[in-house]
Design a protein around this motif. Structure first.
Motif, PDB file in Angstrom:
ATOM      1  N   SER A 255      -6.980   0.406   2.203  1.00  0.00           N
ATOM      2  CA  SER A 255      -5.598   0.498   1.653  1.00  0.00           C
ATOM      3  C   SER A 255      -5.430   0.816   0.063  1.00  0.00           C
ATOM      4  O   SER A 255      -6.348  -0.174  -0.466  1.00  0.00           O
ATOM      5  CB  SER A 255      -4.728  -0.951   2.344  1.00  0.00           C
ATOM      6  OG  SER A 255      -4.625  -0.861   3.507  1.00  0.00           O
ATOM      7  N   PHE A 256      -4.873   1.510  -0.361  1.00  0.00           N
ATOM      8  CA  PHE A 256      -4.624   1.726  -1.739  1.00  0.00           C
ATOM      9  C   PHE A 256      -3.221   1.853  -2.074  1.00  0.00           C
ATOM     10  O   PHE A 256      -2.291   1.742  -1.494  1.00  0.00           O
ATOM     11  CB  PHE A 256      -5.135   3.131  -2.217  1.00  0.00           C
ATOM     12  CG  PHE A 256      -6.645   3.215  -1.823  1.00  0.00           C
ATOM     13  CD1 PHE A 256      -7.611   3.115  -3.017  1.00  0.00           C
ATOM     14  CD2 PHE A 256      -7.053   3.526  -0.618  1.00  0.00           C
ATOM     15  CE1 PHE A 256      -8.802   3.158  -2.612  1.00  0.00           C
ATOM     16  CE2 PHE A 256      -8.433   3.893  -0.380  1.00  0.00           C
ATOM     17  CZ  PHE A 256      -9.439   3.713  -1.294  1.00  0.00           C
ATOM     18  N   ALA A 257      -2.985   1.203  -3.341  1.00  0.00           N
ATOM     19  CA  ALA A 257      -1.672   1.497  -4.212  1.00  0.00           C
ATOM     20  C   ALA A 257      -1.988   2.057  -5.546  1.00  0.00           C
ATOM     21  O   ALA A 257      -2.767   1.385  -6.440  1.00  0.00           O
ATOM     22  CB  ALA A 257      -1.331  -0.281  -4.349  1.00  0.00           C
ATOM     23  N   GLN A 258      -1.223   3.001  -5.548  1.00  0.00           N
ATOM     24  CA  GLN A 258      -1.557   3.923  -6.992  1.00  0.00           C
ATOM     25  C   GLN A 258      -2.981   4.100  -7.469  1.00  0.00           C
ATOM     26  O   GLN A 258      -3.361   3.679  -8.232  1.00  0.00           O
ATOM     27  CB  GLN A 258      -0.808   3.142  -8.270  1.00  0.00           C
ATOM     28  CG  GLN A 258       0.491   2.787  -8.041  1.00  0.00           C
ATOM     29  CD  GLN A 258       1.388   2.223  -9.061  1.00  0.00           C
ATOM     30  OE1 GLN A 258       0.980   2.672 -10.273  1.00  0.00           O
ATOM     31  NE2 GLN A 258       2.326   1.509  -8.901  1.00  0.00           N
ATOM     32  N   ASP A 259      -3.625   4.452  -6.200  1.00  0.00           N
ATOM     33  CA  ASP A 259      -5.228   4.876  -6.172  1.00  0.00           C
ATOM     34  C   ASP A 259      -6.120   3.668  -6.625  1.00  0.00           C
ATOM     35  O   ASP A 259      -7.223   4.010  -6.937  1.00  0.00           O
ATOM     36  CB  ASP A 259      -5.319   5.998  -7.369  1.00  0.00           C
ATOM     37  CG  ASP A 259      -4.769   7.371  -7.098  1.00  0.00           C
ATOM     38  OD1 ASP A 259      -4.536   7.689  -5.838  1.00  0.00           O
ATOM     39  OD2 ASP A 259      -4.313   7.972  -8.077  1.00  0.00           O
TER      40      ASP A 259
ATOM     41  N   GLN B 188       0.864  -1.246   0.152  1.00  0.00           N
ATOM     42  CA  GLN B 188       0.134   0.121   0.037  1.00  0.00           C
ATOM     43  C   GLN B 188       0.903   1.355   0.112  1.00  0.00           C
ATOM     44  O   GLN B 188       2.023   1.338   0.793  1.00  0.00           O
ATOM     45  CB  GLN B 188      -0.937  -0.067   1.264  1.00  0.00           C
ATOM     46  CG  GLN B 188      -0.284   0.137   2.548  1.00  0.00           C
ATOM     47  CD  GLN B 188      -0.971  -0.059   3.741  1.00  0.00           C
ATOM     48  OE1 GLN B 188      -1.997  -0.486   3.760  1.00  0.00           O
ATOM     49  NE2 GLN B 188      -0.666   0.573   4.937  1.00  0.00           N
ATOM     50  N   ASP B 189       0.213   2.315  -0.323  1.00  0.00           N
ATOM     51  CA  ASP B 189       0.996   3.594  -0.584  1.00  0.00           C
ATOM     52  C   ASP B 189       0.019   4.802  -0.134  1.00  0.00           C
ATOM     53  O   ASP B 189       0.501   6.067   0.051  1.00  0.00           O
ATOM     54  CB  ASP B 189       1.693   4.046  -2.135  1.00  0.00           C
ATOM     55  CG  ASP B 189       0.469   3.878  -3.002  1.00  0.00           C
ATOM     56  OD1 ASP B 189      -0.527   4.413  -2.862  1.00  0.00           O
ATOM     57  OD2 ASP B 189       0.830   3.725  -4.158  1.00  0.00           O
TER      58      ASP B 189
ATOM     59  N   ILE C  84     -14.263  -3.735  -8.916  1.00  0.00           N
ATOM     60  CA  ILE C  84     -15.027  -2.532  -9.136  1.00  0.00           C
ATOM     61  C   ILE C  84     -14.242  -1.241  -8.504  1.00  0.00           C
ATOM     62  O   ILE C  84     -13.913  -1.335  -7.236  1.00  0.00           O
ATOM     63  CB  ILE C  84     -16.263  -2.658  -8.475  1.00  0.00           C
ATOM     64  CG1 ILE C  84     -17.382  -3.705  -9.207  1.00  0.00           C
ATOM     65  CG2 ILE C  84     -17.111  -1.178  -8.556  1.00  0.00           C
ATOM     66  CD1 ILE C  84     -18.409  -3.958  -8.187  1.00  0.00           C
ATOM     67  N   PRO C  85     -13.942  -0.172  -9.234  1.00  0.00           N
ATOM     68  CA  PRO C  85     -13.114   0.771  -8.850  1.00  0.00           C
ATOM     69  C   PRO C  85     -13.558   1.646  -7.644  1.00  0.00           C
ATOM     70  O   PRO C  85     -14.973   1.785  -7.471  1.00  0.00           O
ATOM     71  CB  PRO C  85     -12.826   1.492 -10.078  1.00  0.00           C
ATOM     72  CG  PRO C  85     -14.002   1.368 -10.981  1.00  0.00           C
ATOM     73  CD  PRO C  85     -14.576  -0.088 -10.638  1.00  0.00           C
ATOM     74  N   LEU C  86     -12.670   1.991  -6.707  1.00  0.00           N
ATOM     75  CA  LEU C  86     -13.041   3.012  -5.600  1.00  0.00           C
ATOM     76  C   LEU C  86     -11.820   3.795  -5.492  1.00  0.00           C
ATOM     77  O   LEU C  86     -10.542   3.143  -5.270  1.00  0.00           O
ATOM     78  CB  LEU C  86     -13.433   2.286  -4.342  1.00  0.00           C
ATOM     79  CG  LEU C  86     -13.767   3.022  -3.215  1.00  0.00           C
ATOM     80  CD1 LEU C  86     -14.989   3.793  -3.337  1.00  0.00           C
ATOM     81  CD2 LEU C  86     -13.504   2.139  -2.047  1.00  0.00           C
ATOM     82  N   SER C  87     -11.770   5.076  -5.677  1.00  0.00           N
ATOM     83  CA  SER C  87     -10.570   6.101  -5.341  1.00  0.00           C
ATOM     84  C   SER C  87     -10.552   6.330  -3.969  1.00  0.00           C
ATOM     85  O   SER C  87     -11.367   6.312  -3.192  1.00  0.00           O
ATOM     86  CB  SER C  87     -10.938   7.155  -6.414  1.00  0.00           C
ATOM     87  OG  SER C  87     -11.814   7.922  -5.696  1.00  0.00           O
ATOM     88  N   PRO C  88      -9.407   6.832  -3.633  1.00  0.00           N
ATOM     89  CA  PRO C  88      -8.995   7.075  -2.069  1.00  0.00           C
ATOM     90  C   PRO C  88      -9.755   8.285  -1.934  1.00  0.00           C
ATOM     91  O   PRO C  88     -10.387   8.562  -0.834  1.00  0.00           O
ATOM     92  CB  PRO C  88      -7.460   7.706  -2.245  1.00  0.00           C
ATOM     93  CG  PRO C  88      -7.081   6.866  -3.305  1.00  0.00           C
ATOM     94  CD  PRO C  88      -8.063   6.589  -4.382  1.00  0.00           C
TER      95      PRO C  88
ATOM     96  N   PRO D  84      -7.731  -7.726 -19.316  1.00  0.00           N
ATOM     97  CA  PRO D  84      -6.022  -7.722 -19.061  1.00  0.00           C
ATOM     98  C   PRO D  84      -6.113  -6.873 -17.650  1.00  0.00           C
ATOM     99  O   PRO D  84      -6.935  -5.874 -17.088  1.00  0.00           O
ATOM    100  CB  PRO D  84      -5.458  -6.624 -20.065  1.00  0.00           C
ATOM    101  CG  PRO D  84      -6.461  -6.908 -21.225  1.00  0.00           C
ATOM    102  CD  PRO D  84      -7.902  -6.967 -20.831  1.00  0.00           C
ATOM    103  N   TRP D  85      -4.975  -7.252 -16.809  1.00  0.00           N
ATOM    104  CA  TRP D  85      -4.836  -6.812 -15.449  1.00  0.00           C
ATOM    105  C   TRP D  85      -4.220  -5.388 -15.755  1.00  0.00           C
ATOM    106  O   TRP D  85      -3.248  -5.115 -16.701  1.00  0.00           O
ATOM    107  CB  TRP D  85      -3.633  -7.771 -14.721  1.00  0.00           C
ATOM    108  CG  TRP D  85      -4.540  -8.802 -13.885  1.00  0.00           C
ATOM    109  CD1 TRP D  85      -4.649 -10.186 -14.689  1.00  0.00           C
ATOM    110  CD2 TRP D  85      -5.286  -8.817 -12.844  1.00  0.00           C
ATOM    111  NE1 TRP D  85      -5.363 -10.879 -13.720  1.00  0.00           N
ATOM    112  CE2 TRP D  85      -5.704 -10.157 -12.439  1.00  0.00           C
ATOM    113  CE3 TRP D  85      -5.440  -7.931 -11.678  1.00  0.00           C
ATOM    114  CZ2 TRP D  85      -6.568 -10.455 -11.483  1.00  0.00           C
ATOM    115  CZ3 TRP D  85      -6.245  -8.167 -10.762  1.00  0.00           C
ATOM    116  CH2 TRP D  85      -6.608  -9.294 -10.623  1.00  0.00           C
ATOM    117  N   PRO D  86      -4.575  -4.486 -14.959  1.00  0.00           N
ATOM    118  CA  PRO D  86      -3.700  -3.101 -14.970  1.00  0.00           C
ATOM    119  C   PRO D  86      -2.174  -3.565 -14.725  1.00  0.00           C
ATOM    120  O   PRO D  86      -1.807  -4.200 -13.699  1.00  0.00           O
ATOM    121  CB  PRO D  86      -4.217  -2.520 -13.644  1.00  0.00           C
ATOM    122  CG  PRO D  86      -5.604  -2.947 -13.720  1.00  0.00           C
ATOM    123  CD  PRO D  86      -5.371  -4.514 -13.821  1.00  0.00           C
TER     124      PRO D  86
END
Length: 438
Positions: free
Chosen positions: A363-367, A345-346, A392-396, A421-423
């Protein structure tokens, strides 16, 4: 076209835990009709281990309630049980397992659900009758018998086993000292808020702590013992309970020539490097689809779900195991839950107030959301688990907004299918992680 049931094969299942039993159940339900033999080195039918450090240690559950399935289950599915027996070797060339007794059992398909064993503490020679581990039913029976003559307990290890045992025992009136190798509790979870919350609850209940403590030895001290730390600290107690992790039981697989690396290496269908052999549970190193890495997990969820996948593979079905890992723990009436893998995590987002006893740390890694740990937030846990599973995306920024309905947001956004494809930022993670059982 309906696939004809397999009736002429022999399936041998090695293991006495939840993964082994779940594997058998699904194999039968999905049409496997061959002979099944279950081999376990314990004299008891497969049982649940997490309650050992909670309900069973506390005397709230009888041993019968620990059974993962009742004896009727094995009769219904025509399973031959071979209890109290240890497999000495797997002969892949001839398709047979050899027991320590010398008996050989042929197999067409083999399932390894060999689990883990406790990591033992060096320096315990001479005081074995006052040092206890919490892994098997016999371990806890022995501990419960000794508690009648005990007042002071040193618990070495501040993972789930140590914390749960501390909560049970301090509430029963024992003087408990929890010895932690690191400077805080559950450092792998990556959250100071969670660590502080757990520390405050345990301290308020009367647990004493020794942090940054490397145990060098346990030595007799009159009628008691002393836990000796490398910095010279001596912690006096009547007994010690050791919970410092576990090691995967891979020796049988290794000697048979199967690929192993911090566990038996399997694919998403629980198949090993030998297509005739599957493996499931704590002993496996498997791909974790949502995290984009390989992991070894010591959790109930993993044992059950990977056992289902392995059973389906035995029956000729393909049920890829691609779920996000999760774990839970009950202490002092509150529920701890964690989902995903927060390693790497960052950025972290605190949602809720720890003082209320209801909060979450995301916890997030690169948003990108990679994990979450929470206290008394079962609804949010379910939502975040689904979001991680379905990507499903969720931003900080969204997570920080206390007024945002995350559940509603998750339903309004499309999921990203697993064959997409994986990010790149996620695909680069290749480490192996071991988690402790709830």
């Amino acid at each position: 076209m309906t696939k004809m049931p397999i009736t002429s094969e022999d399936l041998v299942v090695v293991g006495g835990g939840q993964a082994a039993t779940q594997l058998i159940e699904v194999a039968r339900q999905e049409g496997y009709a061959g002979k099944i033999t279950l081999i376990s080195d314990e004299p008891t039918l497969p049982y649940q281990r997490p309650p050992l450090s909670k309900q069973y240690l506390n005397g709230g559950w009888p041993a019968e309630k620990l059974l993962y399935r009742t004896p009727d289950f094995y009769a219904k599915w025509q399973v031959t049980t071979c209890l109290g027996s240890r497999v000495a070797a797997v002969d892949r060339a001839s398709g047979a397992v050899e027991l320590e007794s010398g008996k050989r059992l042929p197999y067409d398909r083999l399932a390894l659900a060999t689990g883990t064993r406790v990591r033992r503490l060096d320096g315990c020679a001479g005081v074995d009758d006052r040092v206890f581990y919490v892994r098997t039913l016999d371990d806890v029976d022995r501990l419960r018998d000794r508690l009648a003559y005990t007042r002071r307990i040193a618990i070495i290890g501040a993972g789930f086993i140590g914390l749960e045992a501390a909560a049970v025992l301090v509430q029963r009136g024992f003087h408990v000292t929890l010895i932690a190798q690191r400077e805080r509790l559950l450092p792998r979870m990556g959250s100071d808020a969670i660590s502080d919350f757990l520390y405050d609850r345990h301290k308020a209940a009367g647990v004493r702590f020794a942090f940054d403590a490397d145990v060098a030895a346990i030595v007799p001290s009159g009628d008691a013992i002393a836990v000796v730390c490398s910095d010279g600290r001596h912690i006096e107690a009547d007994i010690a309970i050791v919970g410092i992790g576990a090691l995967p039981n891979v020796e049988l697989a290794q000697s048979a020539g199967l690929d192993c690396e911090n566990g038996i290496v399997v694919d998403s269908l629980a198949v090993t490097s030998d297509p005739a052999i599957v493996a499931a549970g704590d002993c496996t190193n498997h791909p974790s689809g949502p995290s984009g890495r390989r992991v070894r997990l010591e959790t109930v969820h993993n044992a059950v779900e990977q056992g289902r996948t392995a059973g389906a593979s035995i029956a000729g079905k393909q049920w890829p195991y691609v779920q996000t890992p999760w774990v839970w723990s009950d202490q002092y009436g509150f529920r701890f839950q964690s989902v995903g893998i927060s390693d790497g995590q960052d950025q972290v987002v605190l949602r809720g107030e720890p003082a209320t006893g209801r909060f979450a740390v995301l916890s997030f890694a690169q948003d990108q959301l990679i994990g979450a740990t929470m206290i008394n937030q079962p609804k949010l846990f379910g939502v975040l688990r689904r979001m991680l599973n379905e990507r499903i995306p969720l931003s900080p920024a969204e997570a920080t907004d206390a007024s945002l309905d995350i559940a509603g947001l998750s339903l309004s956004r499309p999921k990203l299918a697993f064959d997409d494809p994986w990010p790149p930022r996620v695909r680069g993670t290749t480490g192996v992680l071991a988690w402790g059982h709830s």
